[in-house]
Design a protein around this motif. Structure first.
Motif, PDB file in Angstrom:
ATOM      1  N   VAL A 252      -0.995  27.928 -58.219  1.00  0.00           N
ATOM      2  CA  VAL A 252      -2.232  27.997 -57.443  1.00  0.00           C
ATOM      3  C   VAL A 252      -1.877  28.473 -56.044  1.00  0.00           C
ATOM      4  CG1 VAL A 252      -3.479  26.214 -58.720  1.00  0.00           C
ATOM      5  CG2 VAL A 252      -2.069  25.559 -56.772  1.00  0.00           C
ATOM      6  N   LEU A 253      -2.870  28.994 -55.338  1.00  0.00           N
ATOM      7  CA  LEU A 253      -2.663  29.418 -53.961  1.00  0.00           C
ATOM      8  C   LEU A 253      -3.161  28.295 -53.064  1.00  0.00           C
ATOM      9  CD1 LEU A 253      -1.701  31.581 -52.041  1.00  0.00           C
ATOM     10  CD2 LEU A 253      -3.901  32.742 -52.290  1.00  0.00           C
ATOM     11  N   PHE A 254      -2.232  27.436 -52.668  1.00  0.00           N
ATOM     12  CA  PHE A 254      -2.605  26.267 -51.881  1.00  0.00           C
ATOM     13  C   PHE A 254      -3.191  26.689 -50.535  1.00  0.00           C
ATOM     14  CE2 PHE A 254       0.337  24.137 -54.819  1.00  0.00           C
ATOM     15  CZ  PHE A 254      -0.444  23.045 -55.162  1.00  0.00           C
ATOM     16  N   GLY A 255      -4.303  26.085 -50.210  1.00  0.00           N
ATOM     17  CA  GLY A 255      -5.003  26.395 -48.970  1.00  0.00           C
ATOM     18  C   GLY A 255      -6.401  26.925 -49.203  1.00  0.00           C
ATOM     19  N   GLU A 257      -8.626  25.730 -51.612  1.00  0.00           N
ATOM     20  CA  GLU A 257      -9.493  24.584 -51.881  1.00  0.00           C
ATOM     21  C   GLU A 257      -8.691  23.307 -51.609  1.00  0.00           C
ATOM     22  OE1 GLU A 257     -12.675  24.490 -52.675  1.00  0.00           O
ATOM     23  OE2 GLU A 257     -13.006  26.641 -52.888  1.00  0.00           O
ATOM     24  N   SER A 258      -9.264  22.152 -51.860  1.00  0.00           N
ATOM     25  CA  SER A 258      -8.592  20.878 -51.642  1.00  0.00           C
ATOM     26  C   SER A 258      -7.296  20.810 -52.447  1.00  0.00           C
ATOM     27  CB  SER A 258      -9.516  19.730 -52.063  1.00  0.00           C
ATOM     28  OG  SER A 258      -8.787  18.552 -52.312  1.00  0.00           O
ATOM     29  N   TYR A 259      -6.186  20.499 -51.765  1.00  0.00           N
ATOM     30  CA  TYR A 259      -4.893  20.494 -52.448  1.00  0.00           C
ATOM     31  C   TYR A 259      -4.835  19.432 -53.543  1.00  0.00           C
ATOM     32  CZ  TYR A 259      -3.525  16.423 -49.609  1.00  0.00           C
ATOM     33  OH  TYR A 259      -3.451  15.174 -49.033  1.00  0.00           O
ATOM     34  N   ARG A 260      -5.568  18.330 -53.382  1.00  0.00           N
ATOM     35  CA  ARG A 260      -5.535  17.286 -54.407  1.00  0.00           C
ATOM     36  C   ARG A 260      -6.240  17.753 -55.675  1.00  0.00           C
ATOM     37  NH1 ARG A 260      -8.100  12.156 -52.288  1.00  0.00           N
ATOM     38  NH2 ARG A 260      -7.184  11.258 -54.181  1.00  0.00           N
ATOM     39  N   TYR A 261      -7.322  18.486 -55.507  1.00  0.00           N
ATOM     40  CA  TYR A 261      -8.037  19.048 -56.654  1.00  0.00           C
ATOM     41  C   TYR A 261      -7.132  20.042 -57.381  1.00  0.00           C
ATOM     42  CZ  TYR A 261     -12.085  20.751 -59.337  1.00  0.00           C
ATOM     43  OH  TYR A 261     -12.956  21.079 -60.342  1.00  0.00           O
ATOM     44  N   GLU A 262      -6.492  20.937 -56.617  1.00  0.00           N
ATOM     45  CA  GLU A 262      -5.620  21.954 -57.218  1.00  0.00           C
ATOM     46  C   GLU A 262      -4.435  21.323 -57.940  1.00  0.00           C
ATOM     47  OE1 GLU A 262      -7.191  24.398 -57.273  1.00  0.00           O
ATOM     48  OE2 GLU A 262      -7.782  25.268 -55.372  1.00  0.00           O
ATOM     49  N   PHE A 263      -3.874  20.291 -57.331  1.00  0.00           N
ATOM     50  CA  PHE A 263      -2.726  19.596 -57.910  1.00  0.00           C
ATOM     51  C   PHE A 263      -3.082  19.025 -59.277  1.00  0.00           C
ATOM     52  CE2 PHE A 263      -0.374  15.583 -58.451  1.00  0.00           C
ATOM     53  CZ  PHE A 263       0.935  16.019 -58.320  1.00  0.00           C
ATOM     54  N   ALA A 264      -4.224  18.346 -59.362  1.00  0.00           N
ATOM     55  CA  ALA A 264      -4.653  17.770 -60.639  1.00  0.00           C
ATOM     56  C   ALA A 264      -4.938  18.863 -61.665  1.00  0.00           C
ATOM     57  CB  ALA A 264      -5.890  16.898 -60.434  1.00  0.00           C
ATOM     58  N   GLY A 265      -5.607  19.929 -61.242  1.00  0.00           N
ATOM     59  CA  GLY A 265      -5.910  21.023 -62.161  1.00  0.00           C
ATOM     60  C   GLY A 265      -4.661  21.708 -62.677  1.00  0.00           C
ATOM     61  N   LEU A 266      -3.692  21.908 -61.803  1.00  0.00           N
ATOM     62  CA  LEU A 266      -2.432  22.541 -62.194  1.00  0.00           C
ATOM     63  C   LEU A 266      -1.711  21.728 -63.267  1.00  0.00           C
ATOM     64  CD1 LEU A 266      -0.353  24.819 -61.547  1.00  0.00           C
ATOM     65  CD2 LEU A 266       0.586  23.301 -59.795  1.00  0.00           C
ATOM     66  N   LEU A 267      -1.656  20.413 -63.074  1.00  0.00           N
ATOM     67  CA  LEU A 267      -0.991  19.553 -64.054  1.00  0.00           C
ATOM     68  C   LEU A 267      -1.780  19.485 -65.357  1.00  0.00           C
ATOM     69  CD1 LEU A 267       0.400  16.622 -61.879  1.00  0.00           C
ATOM     70  CD2 LEU A 267       1.458  18.807 -62.496  1.00  0.00           C
ATOM     71  N   MET A 268      -3.100  19.533 -65.282  1.00  0.00           N
ATOM     72  CA  MET A 268      -3.922  19.555 -66.495  1.00  0.00           C
ATOM     73  C   MET A 268      -3.664  20.834 -67.291  1.00  0.00           C
ATOM     74  SD  MET A 268      -7.400  17.969 -64.852  1.00  0.00           S
ATOM     75  CE  MET A 268      -8.484  18.188 -66.249  1.00  0.00           C
ATOM     76  N   HIS A 269      -3.464  21.942 -66.584  1.00  0.00           N
ATOM     77  CA  HIS A 269      -3.161  23.204 -67.270  1.00  0.00           C
ATOM     78  C   HIS A 269      -1.809  23.113 -67.984  1.00  0.00           C
ATOM     79  CE1 HIS A 269      -3.932  27.836 -66.955  1.00  0.00           C
ATOM     80  NE2 HIS A 269      -3.715  27.440 -68.198  1.00  0.00           N
ATOM     81  N   ALA A 270      -0.836  22.506 -67.315  1.00  0.00           N
ATOM     82  CA  ALA A 270       0.482  22.305 -67.937  1.00  0.00           C
ATOM     83  C   ALA A 270       0.365  21.415 -69.169  1.00  0.00           C
ATOM     84  CB  ALA A 270       1.455  21.705 -66.923  1.00  0.00           C
ATOM     85  N   SER A 285       4.676  28.022 -59.713  1.00  0.00           N
ATOM     86  CA  SER A 285       4.863  28.546 -58.357  1.00  0.00           C
ATOM     87  C   SER A 285       3.947  27.812 -57.392  1.00  0.00           C
ATOM     88  CB  SER A 285       4.562  30.045 -58.310  1.00  0.00           C
ATOM     89  OG  SER A 285       5.441  30.766 -59.138  1.00  0.00           O
ATOM     90  N   VAL A 286       4.372  27.732 -56.138  1.00  0.00           N
ATOM     91  CA  VAL A 286       3.617  26.970 -55.134  1.00  0.00           C
ATOM     92  C   VAL A 286       3.387  27.796 -53.865  1.00  0.00           C
ATOM     93  CG1 VAL A 286       4.210  24.664 -55.940  1.00  0.00           C
ATOM     94  CG2 VAL A 286       5.807  25.874 -54.459  1.00  0.00           C
ATOM     95  N   PRO A 287       2.705  28.950 -53.962  1.00  0.00           N
ATOM     96  CA  PRO A 287       2.421  29.736 -52.757  1.00  0.00           C
ATOM     97  C   PRO A 287       1.357  29.081 -51.884  1.00  0.00           C
ATOM     98  CG  PRO A 287       1.302  30.686 -54.643  1.00  0.00           C
ATOM     99  CD  PRO A 287       2.156  29.570 -55.180  1.00  0.00           C
ATOM    100  N   ARG A 288       1.435  29.361 -50.586  1.00  0.00           N
ATOM    101  CA  ARG A 288       0.392  28.943 -49.652  1.00  0.00           C
ATOM    102  C   ARG A 288      -0.260  30.189 -49.043  1.00  0.00           C
ATOM    103  NH1 ARG A 288       2.574  24.357 -45.507  1.00  0.00           N
ATOM    104  NH2 ARG A 288       4.487  25.593 -45.499  1.00  0.00           N
ATOM    105  N   VAL A 289      -1.523  30.083 -48.655  1.00  0.00           N
ATOM    106  CA  VAL A 289      -2.222  31.203 -48.017  1.00  0.00           C
ATOM    107  C   VAL A 289      -1.486  31.603 -46.742  1.00  0.00           C
ATOM    108  CG1 VAL A 289      -4.356  31.950 -46.913  1.00  0.00           C
ATOM    109  CG2 VAL A 289      -4.456  30.508 -48.940  1.00  0.00           C
TER     110      VAL A 289
END
Length: 482
Positions: A252-255, A257-270, A285-289
């Motif tokens: 995900v491209l951190f920055g 949306e909410s990082y907590r939302y992205e974190f949960a979604g990323l792990l759900m995808h895994a 991968s953990v890119p930031r804007v």
């Protein structure tokens, strides 16, 4: 609203908005429940099993509790366990790669990317096959063996035929002792048929960043173009695996949306990939804007400080212990140094994010996708890694030996990966030192190799590695591998 179902092939069910909201609520309610947190930490800790290690991993809900926890001692424990996991499965090896930008023509309207179709400031450029050859030779002269090719989405300028021809060109070039042994591909979501073609072309990992898992936010950030279709994009990895590609990379491209939302979604995808295909993501991968032409990262109000970024990396490592983790030159030296200890296993080095940038003497900025924070040369990055006691690895052996997908994961989960990866890292490092390194880097490297050979557990493997290393030093023989 649809129900959450990790086994579903529908994006709104395996990345379920209500499930994420419930997860974040649960995390808030239990972030100070230290009994629960200690139990989760103990579950995440690697356990010695025979000659190897076993890690249970964490669910998206458990990992989200850890991410929400702010108690300093527990946060420190997260970092310590993340380091233990990293060492258990990846040791002190760090794989090096470089991005190769083929074209910045793009018909999408992504608000965070300078390649968006409405940007009239940026010069549009597409490499010819001859220009690709020149770029690849420049990368080989640096010492690179592994590339990640990048191209904007444009069916007229960047059709799948262009990507396939470019891959063929890259693999065909042998310059002095150089060769690109593995091409990973980061292009737009496509069809099963096109993924089959990429698989037949011999790619390594197919990489596609989700950018954001928040559907409403995703559609606002992608107002025009084919990338606007959230479901088609989010379900791409399932189509890739159906097409025969068993190594896929999430991010995900951190920055945005909410990082907590992205974190949960990323792990759900895994979790979804593991549930449906029996193997999770090969990389995360953990890119930031970052700043880029026509893009101001301050416009996005979800930026995260370095300390939280490091915590995210550690918690991903706890949750998905066997996956490779990638950090790019978007991040500077200081952040990358901490991230390497917490779970990162692959980094780019000497990167240029512009189309045709490697053949330019001075780093060009006019076609960059983002500003590069770490502008050191590959030689400087290699030397820095060794000074920090990391082994720079240019290994691509698993791809070419067919150790991909579930075969790679079984090797990793059994703890046997070190019997292949450790000597392979040392042999490919020797190639780099002999063919490309500065005298200062070469001296440090030979000292490291002499020390690390003693850490190969099997005597027969160690003996073969020593013989191969001597052959590399004293002849033009290359590409030894276990």
């Amino acid at each position: 609203m649809p129900d959450y179902n990790s086994h579903s092939l529908k994006a709104d069910e395996f990345i379920n908005h209500e499930e994420i909201l419930e997860t974040l609520k649960f995390a808030d309610e239990h972030k100070d429940d230290f009994t629960l947190i200690d139990d989760i930490l103990e579950k995440a800790r690697p356990k010695k099993v025979g000659n190897g290690w076993h890690c249970e991993g964490l669910s998206h809900k458990e990992a989200s509790v850890l991410l929400a926890c702010e108690e300093p001692n527990r946060v420190q424990k997260m970092f310590e366990i993340a380091e233990e996991i990293k060492q258990a499965f990846y040791g002190n090896r760090i794989v090096l790669f470089a991005p190769l930008y083929l074209s910045n023509y793009c018909i999408n309207g992504c608000l965070y990317c300078p390649y968006h179709a409405k940007n009239r400031h940026i010069p549009r450029k597409k490499l010819t096959q001859e220009e690709i050859k020149a770029e690849v030779i420049a990368l080989q002269d640096m010492g690179h063996k592994r590339l990640a090719i990048e191209a904007g989405e444009d069916p007229v300028n960047n059709p799948i035929e262009y990507i396939l021809e470019s891959i063929k060109t890259i693999y065909s070039i042998n310059h002095k002792n150089g060769a690109i042994r593995r091409v990973n591909v980061n292009i737009a979501a496509t069809t099963v048929e096109n993924y089959k073609k990429l698989h037949e072309a011999g790619i390594g990992t197919y990489i596609l960043f989700q950018e954001t898992y928040n559907r409403a936010g995703y559609e606002k950030l992608h107002p025009t173009g084919p990338k606007h279709d959230y479901a088609y994009h989010t379900e791409a990895m399932d189509r890739a695996m159906e097409g025969g590609i068993d190594d896929v990379g999430l991010g995900v491209l951190f920055g945005l949306e909410s990082y907590r939302y992205e974190f949960a979604g990323l792990l759900m995808h895994a979790e979804h990939l593991e549930a449906v295909h029996g193997v999770g993501p090969h990389t995360i991968s953990v890119p930031r804007v970052k700043h880029a032409d026509d893009i101001d990262p301050n416009v996005f109000d979800n930026s995260i400080p370095d300390e939280m970024f490091e915590k995210i990396i550690a918690c991903i490592r706890l949750a998905v212990p066997y996956t490779g983790m990638i950090i790019s030159t978007r991040e500077g030296e200081k952040v990358r140094e901490k991230a390497l200890r917490l779970g990162i296993s692959q980094i780019s080095g000497g990167s240029r994010t512009s189309v045709g940038g490697y053949t330019e003497k001075e780093r060009p900025h006019d076609t960059e996708q983002f500003d590069v924070s770490d502008q050191r040369t590959l030689d400087e990055v290699v030397r820095w890694l060794m000074e920090k006691d990391h082994i720079p690895s240019f290994c691509t052996a698993c791809y070419r030996a067919g150790r991909t997908g579930d075969r790679f994961m079984s090797l990793c989960k059994s703890g046997q990966i070190s019997n292949c990866c450790h000597p392979n890292a040392l042999m490919t490092l020797t190639e780099y030192l002999v063919d490309y390194a500065s005298e200062k880097t070469r001296k440090i490297g030979y000292q490291m190799i002499e020390k690390e050979l003693k850490n190969i557990p099997k005597e027969n493997v160690r003996k073969i590695a020593e013989e191969n290393i001597e052959a590399i030093k004293n002849s033009n023989k290359r590409d030894f591998r276990f």
